[in-house]
Design a protein around this motif. Structure first.
Motif, mmCIF file in Angstrom:
data_model
loop_
_atom_site.group_PDB
_atom_site.id
_atom_site.type_symbol
_atom_site.label_atom_id
_atom_site.label_comp_id
_atom_site.label_asym_id
_atom_site.label_seq_id
_atom_site.Cartn_x
_atom_site.Cartn_y
_atom_site.Cartn_z
ATOM 1 N N SER A 1 -7.608 17.877 16.160
ATOM 2 C CA SER A 1 -8.419 16.747 15.690
ATOM 3 C C SER A 1 -8.477 16.641 14.171
ATOM 4 C CB SER A 1 -9.839 16.874 16.246
ATOM 5 O OG SER A 1 -10.488 18.026 15.710
ATOM 6 N N VAL A 2 -8.041 17.680 13.457
ATOM 7 C CA VAL A 2 -8.014 17.607 11.985
ATOM 8 C C VAL A 2 -6.946 16.594 11.576
ATOM 9 C CG1 VAL A 2 -7.635 18.901 9.865
ATOM 10 C CG2 VAL A 2 -8.798 19.981 11.803
ATOM 11 N N PRO A 3 -7.277 15.601 10.760
ATOM 12 C CA PRO A 3 -6.281 14.580 10.377
ATOM 13 C C PRO A 3 -5.066 15.202 9.698
ATOM 14 C CG PRO A 3 -8.493 13.902 9.748
ATOM 15 C CD PRO A 3 -8.598 15.329 10.183
ATOM 16 N N ASP A 4 -3.895 14.744 10.078
ATOM 17 C CA ASP A 4 -2.670 15.269 9.483
ATOM 18 C C ASP A 4 -2.568 14.895 8.009
ATOM 19 O OD1 ASP A 4 -0.108 16.688 10.069
ATOM 20 O OD2 ASP A 4 0.737 14.792 9.341
ATOM 21 N N SER A 5 -3.245 13.807 7.615
ATOM 22 C CA SER A 5 -3.209 13.411 6.203
ATOM 23 C C SER A 5 -3.848 14.479 5.315
ATOM 24 C CB SER A 5 -3.936 12.078 6.023
ATOM 25 O OG SER A 5 -5.281 12.178 6.486
ATOM 26 N N ASP A 6 -4.845 15.198 5.838
ATOM 27 C CA ASP A 6 -5.453 16.275 5.053
ATOM 28 C C ASP A 6 -4.463 17.420 4.834
ATOM 29 O OD1 ASP A 6 -7.676 14.726 5.142
ATOM 30 O OD2 ASP A 6 -8.822 16.015 6.500
ATOM 31 N N ARG A 7 -3.675 17.725 5.848
ATOM 32 C CA ARG A 7 -2.655 18.763 5.687
ATOM 33 C C ARG A 7 -1.625 18.337 4.649
ATOM 34 N NH1 ARG A 7 -3.595 18.500 11.236
ATOM 35 N NH2 ARG A 7 -4.163 20.473 12.271
ATOM 36 N N GLN A 8 -1.154 17.092 4.768
ATOM 37 C CA GLN A 8 -0.130 16.607 3.826
ATOM 38 C C GLN A 8 -0.662 16.571 2.395
ATOM 39 O OE1 GLN A 8 2.928 16.300 4.808
ATOM 40 N NE2 GLN A 8 2.317 16.723 6.937
ATOM 41 N N ALA A 9 -1.943 16.225 2.245
ATOM 42 C CA ALA A 9 -2.536 16.230 0.901
ATOM 43 C C ALA A 9 -2.570 17.639 0.335
ATOM 44 C CB ALA A 9 -3.936 15.637 0.947
ATOM 45 N N SER A 10 -2.887 18.621 1.187
ATOM 46 C CA SER A 10 -2.901 20.009 0.732
ATOM 47 C C SER A 10 -1.499 20.466 0.341
ATOM 48 C CB SER A 10 -3.479 20.904 1.833
ATOM 49 O OG SER A 10 -3.461 22.252 1.440
ATOM 50 N N TYR A 11 -0.502 20.122 1.157
ATOM 51 C CA TYR A 11 0.873 20.478 0.808
ATOM 52 C C TYR A 11 1.311 19.793 -0.478
ATOM 53 C CZ TYR A 11 1.234 22.349 5.555
ATOM 54 O OH TYR A 11 1.046 23.074 6.704
ATOM 55 N N GLY A 12 0.875 18.560 -0.663
ATOM 56 C CA GLY A 12 1.249 17.832 -1.876
ATOM 57 C C GLY A 12 0.673 18.441 -3.143
ATOM 58 N N MET A 13 -0.430 19.166 -3.018
ATOM 59 C CA MET A 13 -1.033 19.829 -4.173
ATOM 60 C C MET A 13 -0.449 21.219 -4.413
ATOM 61 S SD MET A 13 -5.016 18.728 -3.618
ATOM 62 C CE MET A 13 -5.546 19.550 -5.117
ATOM 63 N N GLY A 14 0.557 21.600 -3.613
ATOM 64 C CA GLY A 14 1.233 22.874 -3.835
ATOM 65 C C GLY A 14 0.730 24.022 -3.008
ATOM 66 N N ALA A 15 -0.144 23.765 -2.051
ATOM 67 C CA ALA A 15 -0.680 24.844 -1.220
ATOM 68 C C ALA A 15 0.351 25.274 -0.183
ATOM 69 C CB ALA A 15 -1.961 24.389 -0.524
ATOM 70 N N THR A 16 0.316 26.534 0.166
ATOM 71 C CA THR A 16 1.178 27.044 1.222
ATOM 72 C C THR A 16 0.574 26.706 2.588
ATOM 73 O OG1 THR A 16 0.072 29.194 1.261
ATOM 74 C CG2 THR A 16 1.926 28.928 -0.264
ATOM 75 N N ARG A 17 1.324 27.003 3.645
ATOM 76 C CA ARG A 17 0.817 26.712 4.982
ATOM 77 C C ARG A 17 -0.426 27.558 5.273
ATOM 78 N NH1 ARG A 17 4.761 26.647 10.117
ATOM 79 N NH2 ARG A 17 5.480 24.829 8.934
ATOM 80 N N TRP A 18 -0.398 28.833 4.888
ATOM 81 C CA TRP A 18 -1.557 29.682 5.114
ATOM 82 C C TRP A 18 -2.770 29.194 4.339
ATOM 83 C CZ3 TRP A 18 -4.866 32.417 7.379
ATOM 84 C CH2 TRP A 18 -5.752 33.240 6.704
ATOM 85 N N GLN A 19 -2.588 28.793 3.093
ATOM 86 C CA GLN A 19 -3.709 28.265 2.311
ATOM 87 C C GLN A 19 -4.250 26.974 2.920
ATOM 88 O OE1 GLN A 19 -1.738 28.042 -1.496
ATOM 89 N NE2 GLN A 19 -2.656 29.961 -2.210
ATOM 90 N N THR A 20 -3.354 26.147 3.442
ATOM 91 C CA THR A 20 -3.795 24.907 4.084
ATOM 92 C C THR A 20 -4.601 25.191 5.330
ATOM 93 O OG1 THR A 20 -1.851 23.748 3.233
ATOM 94 C CG2 THR A 20 -2.989 22.747 5.104
ATOM 95 N N ILE A 21 -4.153 26.156 6.135
ATOM 96 C CA ILE A 21 -4.883 26.502 7.348
ATOM 97 C C ILE A 21 -6.248 27.092 7.005
ATOM 98 C CG2 ILE A 21 -4.883 28.058 9.336
ATOM 99 C CD1 ILE A 21 -1.853 27.705 9.445
ATOM 100 N N ARG A 22 -6.272 27.973 6.011
ATOM 101 C CA ARG A 22 -7.521 28.671 5.688
ATOM 102 C C ARG A 22 -8.539 27.763 5.015
ATOM 103 N NH1 ARG A 22 -8.959 31.966 1.157
ATOM 104 N NH2 ARG A 22 -6.874 31.647 0.314
ATOM 105 N N ARG A 23 -8.107 26.851 4.176
ATOM 106 C CA ARG A 23 -9.036 26.069 3.371
ATOM 107 C C ARG A 23 -9.205 24.627 3.842
ATOM 108 N NH1 ARG A 23 -7.421 28.011 -2.809
ATOM 109 N NH2 ARG A 23 -7.775 30.253 -2.469
ATOM 110 N N VAL A 24 -8.316 24.152 4.687
ATOM 111 C CA VAL A 24 -8.406 22.756 5.132
ATOM 112 C C VAL A 24 -8.598 22.671 6.643
ATOM 113 C CG1 VAL A 24 -7.191 20.543 5.248
ATOM 114 C CG2 VAL A 24 -6.981 21.962 3.203
ATOM 115 N N VAL A 25 -7.722 23.327 7.399
ATOM 116 C CA VAL A 25 -7.739 23.165 8.853
ATOM 117 C C VAL A 25 -8.926 23.882 9.484
ATOM 118 C CG1 VAL A 25 -6.458 23.589 10.977
ATOM 119 C CG2 VAL A 25 -5.248 22.827 8.927
ATOM 120 N N LEU A 26 -9.063 25.183 9.205
ATOM 121 C CA LEU A 26 -10.117 25.959 9.866
ATOM 122 C C LEU A 26 -11.534 25.476 9.545
ATOM 123 C CD1 LEU A 26 -8.917 29.674 9.906
ATOM 124 C CD2 LEU A 26 -9.324 28.151 11.831
#
Length: 566
Positions: free
Chosen positions: A445-470
């Motif tokens: 249910s977490v919007p995919d746009s939030d993940r893409q925004a995190s990746y666009g700012m240079g975050a890794t997949r683990w950082q995106t999961i820890r700080r955005v998804v979870l």
């Protein structure tokens, strides 16, 4: 060109009929909901009346408690609601939190008595605190890169909790004068003992009260200090909050000591209750809603005054089955002396094992399937196969999981039958598919746009999961876990399969002791021929089980709401 839909012929002809159908459908849904709620409410009321036998009290008892415990608090609540809706809801939340904190404190006392020794808990707290201090000092003094920081932190915690174990070598011992060789294992002593073991083996053992103050009160005071300091950036206010937590523990211990009982349990209760209330009341004070405390104070004072009046005047109270003796006594063949304490302790310890096993495994599996599992190739086929089987396992009857626990943990691993850890692991397998499915839905249910925004700012997949998804998915994960844990605590069939005792006369003192859970004990009481067991004692057990379930769910709901506000 715009056209009003109501001007269309088919809408004019069918609009009234469709609205009528919609209203009828809404009324039918409301009726079905009310019927379900009414049926459950009647059942619970029936069980509650059997457990309390409230209608066997004198009429004067209702009059006294009706005035002191009902009319006066309700009058205070009405005044608060008239003054401000925020005050009213703050009063209700404070009262609910105080009740929840008391139940949680009782669970903490049970864990310290039967789950983990106070000295071991103190050693664990000191070991973790030392490792954390080493890690923070390394980060602040050296400012190392992320990889070095992670390695040093892992090494610090490993040495504090595990140490450097010795080496075990397989050898053979030849019997003189024969050709027989006996295989043996030779183990060297530990190269570096862990800090946890070193603290546990100290020759000086503190008293139980001192251990509680060091293992529970000081960490709780530190938590209160950190929470209040972050909320207001005021160290003096944070120090007062920490002092209140410590003072509550000391006051509770002093009252228990004056009464001639062991003060350490009261110190635990004071610590837990004070921590939750101090953190909550700090927010109430900051919002200017201290008047909300009038309702819980009036409720406590009213109940106390009613009890004192009833006892001093000799008014007959209801001969309830659900009293303090029932909660603290063991099973007896006489209904009047029967208690649920061993089964209560067994259920609490078992649910701790279930939570520690099912929650991290379920969330980890959900994260892999949603965030890491490939969608194509052989690995993608394997992931799809796992997903299909998880969905199928969620619908398997609970008795099958009992047979699985019997085969895996008892027959294959070699654990004893009917012990706490086997029951917890079996029920963890039972709810694991439910936790995985609910966690996957929350993560999805977490919007995919939030993940893409995190990746666009240079975050890794683990950082995106820890700080955005979870953070966004955690409330939904806890909601599904609440339902899963509620199913686990009420299961009986898996416990029958793994050999859990119908009745035990002593509470388990660890995870490897024989136990009986509350559903298993209630099932045993129903089979007794005496009516007192089938109705009164059994009903009191059902009420106790529901209270424990509500307290467990309330813990998860509080954590979930905490994350939803962030």
């Amino acid at each position: 060109m715009s056209t009003d839909d109501r001007s269309l012929p088919w809408v004019r002809e069918n609009g009234d009929g469709e609205r009528l159908r919609g209203r009828l459908f809404a009324a039918a849904c409301l009726g079905a909901t009310m019927i379900g709620v009414l049926m459950v409410g009647v059942l619970l009321l029936y069980v509650f009346l059997d457990a309390t036998r409230v209608f066997e009290a004198e009429a004067a008892w209702f009059g006294v408690h009706g005035v002191t415990s009902a009319l006066v608090p309700l009058g205070v609540a009405a005044l608060l609601a008239r003054r401000s809706r925020a005050l009213f809801w703050s009063a209700m939340s404070t009262t609910a939190l105080a009740l929840f904190a008391t139940l949680l404190a009782g669970g903490a006392v049970i864990v310290f008595i039967h789950g983990i020794s106070l000295l071991s808990w103190l050693a664990l707290v000191l070991a973790v605190a030392t490792a954390t201090a080493v890690h923070l000092a390394h980060v602040r003094l050296r400012r190392p890169p992320a990889t070095q920081r992670t390695l040093v932190a892992a090494l610090a915690y490993w040495l504090a909790l595990v140490g450097v174990p010795g080496i075990t070598v397989d050898r053979t011992l030849a019997v003189p004068g024969t050709d027989v060789a006996i295989p043996i294992q030779v183990s060297t002593p530990e190269l570096v003992p862990s800090l946890l073991e070193a603290i546990t083996m100290l020759p000086v053992v503190p008293t139980r009260l001192a251990t509680v103050l060091g293992a529970a009160t000081l960490p709780a005071a530190a938590v209160a200090w950190v929470v209040v300091a972050r909320r207001h950036a005021d160290r003096r206010r944070a120090t007062v909050a920490a002092a209140l937590v410590g003072g509550a523990a000391l006051v509770g211990a002093g009252i228990a000591g004056a009464a001639g009982t062991d003060p350490w349990a009261t110190a635990v209760v004071g610590t837990v209750v004070a921590l939750l209330l101090v953190v909550h009341l700090d927010r109430v004070w900051a919002g200017g809603r201290l008047a909300a405390l009038a309702f819980p104070l009036s409720l406590v004072a009213g109940i106390g005054a009613g009890v004192i009046l009833v006892r001093t005047t000799g008014i007959r109270s209801p001969p309830t089955w659900l009293d303090w003796g029932y909660l603290t006594a063991a099973h007896s063949q006489v209904a009047a002396d029967a208690g649920i304490y061993p089964a209560l302790v067994g259920s609490v310890l078992m649910m701790i094992v279930v939570a520690l096993v099912a929650f991290p495994l379920g969330v980890g599996a959900a994260l892999y399937l949603e965030e890491y599992a490939p969608n194509s190739g052989l690995a993608g086929s394997v992931a799809t196969f796992i997903e299909v089987n998880i969905g199928n396992l969620a619908g398997v009857p609970s008795v099958v999981y009992g047979l699985l626990g019997l085969a895996v943990f008892i027959r294959f691993v070699g654990m004893d039958t009917g012990i706490v850890v086997v029951g917890g692991l079996t029920l963890a397998l039972l709810i694991l598919p439910i936790v995985i499915i609910s966690a996957r839905e929350a993560i999805r249910s977490v919007p995919d746009s939030d993940r893409q925004a995190s990746y666009g700012m240079g975050a890794t997949r683990w950082q995106t999961i820890r700080r955005v998804v979870l953070p966004q998915a955690f409330p939904g994960i806890l909601t599904g876990s609440i339902l899963a844990f509620g199913r686990a605590i009420g299961e009986t069939a898996p416990l029958l399969m793994i050999g859990a005792a119908a009745t035990v006369f002593e509470a388990p003192d660890g995870l490897y002791d024989a136990f009986s859970a509350m559903p298993r004990q209630i099932y045993s009481w129903v089979s007794y021929p005496q009516d007192a067991f089938q109705y009164g004692v059994m009903a009191a057990g059902v009420v106790t089980l529901l209270v424990v379930l509500l307290a467990m769910n309330a813990t998860a709901i509080v954590i979930r709401n905490r994350y939803q506000k962030r």
